[in-house]
Design an enzyme around this catalytic site. Sequence first.
Site, PDB file in Angstrom:
ATOM      1  N   LYS A   1       5.656  -5.044   6.993  1.00  0.00           N
ATOM      2  CA  LYS A   1       5.722  -4.601   5.660  1.00  0.00           C
ATOM      3  C   LYS A   1       6.335  -3.443   5.373  1.00  0.00           C
ATOM      4  O   LYS A   1       6.204  -2.338   6.088  1.00  0.00           O
ATOM      5  CB  LYS A   1       4.413  -4.536   5.276  1.00  0.00           C
ATOM      6  CG  LYS A   1       3.956  -4.043   3.734  1.00  0.00           C
ATOM      7  CD  LYS A   1       2.395  -4.072   3.429  1.00  0.00           C
ATOM      8  CE  LYS A   1       2.081  -3.840   2.168  1.00  0.00           C
ATOM      9  NZ  LYS A   1       0.993  -3.709   1.511  1.00  0.00           N
TER      10      LYS A   1
ATOM     11  N   GLU B   1       3.484   0.255  17.856  1.00  0.00           N
ATOM     12  CA  GLU B   1       2.419   0.001  17.091  1.00  0.00           C
ATOM     13  C   GLU B   1       1.891  -1.411  17.263  1.00  0.00           C
ATOM     14  O   GLU B   1       0.736  -1.621  17.380  1.00  0.00           O
ATOM     15  CB  GLU B   1       2.674   0.180  15.529  1.00  0.00           C
ATOM     16  CG  GLU B   1       2.756   1.549  14.978  1.00  0.00           C
ATOM     17  CD  GLU B   1       1.502   2.150  14.757  1.00  0.00           C
ATOM     18  OE1 GLU B   1       0.427   1.635  14.988  1.00  0.00           O
ATOM     19  OE2 GLU B   1       1.438   3.436  14.477  1.00  0.00           O
TER      20      GLU B   1
ATOM     21  N   TYR C   1       4.818 -12.664  -3.912  1.00  0.00           N
ATOM     22  CA  TYR C   1       4.338 -12.662  -5.382  1.00  0.00           C
ATOM     23  C   TYR C   1       4.954 -14.002  -5.694  1.00  0.00           C
ATOM     24  O   TYR C   1       4.665 -14.379  -7.003  1.00  0.00           O
ATOM     25  CB  TYR C   1       4.553 -11.453  -6.038  1.00  0.00           C
ATOM     26  CG  TYR C   1       3.742 -10.306  -5.538  1.00  0.00           C
ATOM     27  CD1 TYR C   1       2.404 -10.258  -5.356  1.00  0.00           C
ATOM     28  CD2 TYR C   1       4.388  -9.429  -4.547  1.00  0.00           C
ATOM     29  CE1 TYR C   1       1.650  -9.136  -5.158  1.00  0.00           C
ATOM     30  CE2 TYR C   1       3.569  -8.317  -4.048  1.00  0.00           C
ATOM     31  CZ  TYR C   1       2.112  -8.217  -4.209  1.00  0.00           C
ATOM     32  OH  TYR C   1       1.366  -7.255  -3.791  1.00  0.00           O
TER      33      TYR C   1
ATOM     34  N   LYS D   1       3.447  -1.190   9.248  1.00  0.00           N
ATOM     35  CA  LYS D   1       3.589  -0.784   7.681  1.00  0.00           C
ATOM     36  C   LYS D   1       4.465   0.446   7.577  1.00  0.00           C
ATOM     37  O   LYS D   1       3.825   1.562   8.140  1.00  0.00           O
ATOM     38  CB  LYS D   1       2.135  -0.952   7.335  1.00  0.00           C
ATOM     39  CG  LYS D   1       2.281  -0.553   5.687  1.00  0.00           C
ATOM     40  CD  LYS D   1       0.938  -0.658   5.245  1.00  0.00           C
ATOM     41  CE  LYS D   1       0.759  -0.261   3.813  1.00  0.00           C
ATOM     42  NZ  LYS D   1      -0.684  -0.562   3.460  1.00  0.00           N
TER      43      LYS D   1
HETATM   44 ZN    ZN Z   1      -4.442   1.497   1.830  1.00  0.00          ZN
END
Ligand code: ZN
Length: 337
Positions: free
Chosen positions: A262, A247, A327, A209
């Site tokens: 993300k 990661e 979305y 992220k």
């Molecule tokens: Zn958060």
Amino acid sequence: MDFPVSRLRRMRRTEALRSLVRETHLRPEALIYPLFLVPGEGIRRPIGSMPGCFNLSVDEALQEARECVELGLGGLLLFGLPAAKDDDATGAWAEQGIVQTGLRALKADRAFDRLALIADVCLCEYTTHGHCGVISLEGGAPGAGGETRYEIRNDESVELLAKTAVSLARAGADIVAPSDMMDGRVRAIRAQLDDAGCERTPVLSYAAKFASAFYGPFREAADSAPQFGDRRSYQMDGANLREAMREIEQDLREGADMILMKPAMPYLDVLHEARRRFDVPTGAYQVSGEFSMLQAAFERGWLERDRAILESLISIRRAGADFIVTYFAKEAARLLS
Ligand SMILES: [Zn+2]
């Protein structure tokens, strides 16, 4: 073989031919729709920077979920805006927390069994300061003039995140999804889930992220803007692909069942590299800023709405995502039907 024997345009001549040789497909069941839950009843509050998205009370969220089932979507990603915030993010793991309440309501109705209920695990919506972990302030209090010095305390935060994950799993989450980017959170969450008898609950780790400007509109949606400082001491530097792979590797070793990238479109190369290296279910989150900038262009008539939505999603699939949090999920499912 070269031209003129080879003519690649032959297979593009009609839609029948094009669809026969199409390499990547979008399916509604691989789309996840995010919902922002708020306490109360009959609340459907528009989110200004995200046209068509709302803060929803649980009863309204159930309506939304019904629509998602009808459209054949794969699942929901649940966020919560608690009635009150505090320094320890108590609302994140409260038995009567807003997401916990929403999960129980969704689980009470078998009609929603077709949706995978994914609970976001983080503290930022529940802390007064809006950071994703527990904070210790050094020197002056925020707003006292000058720059606030603070530290996000990793290990204390991890404890609370694990507690939150257990609480959400017990309330009915099919998947828990830590999005905080603290070190070691996946291991702690897995251990606590197992201890609590939730060994069947998978962990979807937001493994890579990035600290991104594209999260802007979400912070209005989730009321989670940091009150001081920024998130660059825990979210990743957007310049680092190799670190993203570390990661992911660590999260998988700690027990993550699936991973999430993300944002999506500005990081398609990271997604693609993750797909190439790791044989695990991989998702991508088309974040609020990606959504809102397309919406802004649609409003001005600068982009063709339907085609741009599907093209943005297919690019994420082609880069390697098995599933996409977006979305546009409902709208895309309608376009695909
Ligand atoms: Zn958060």
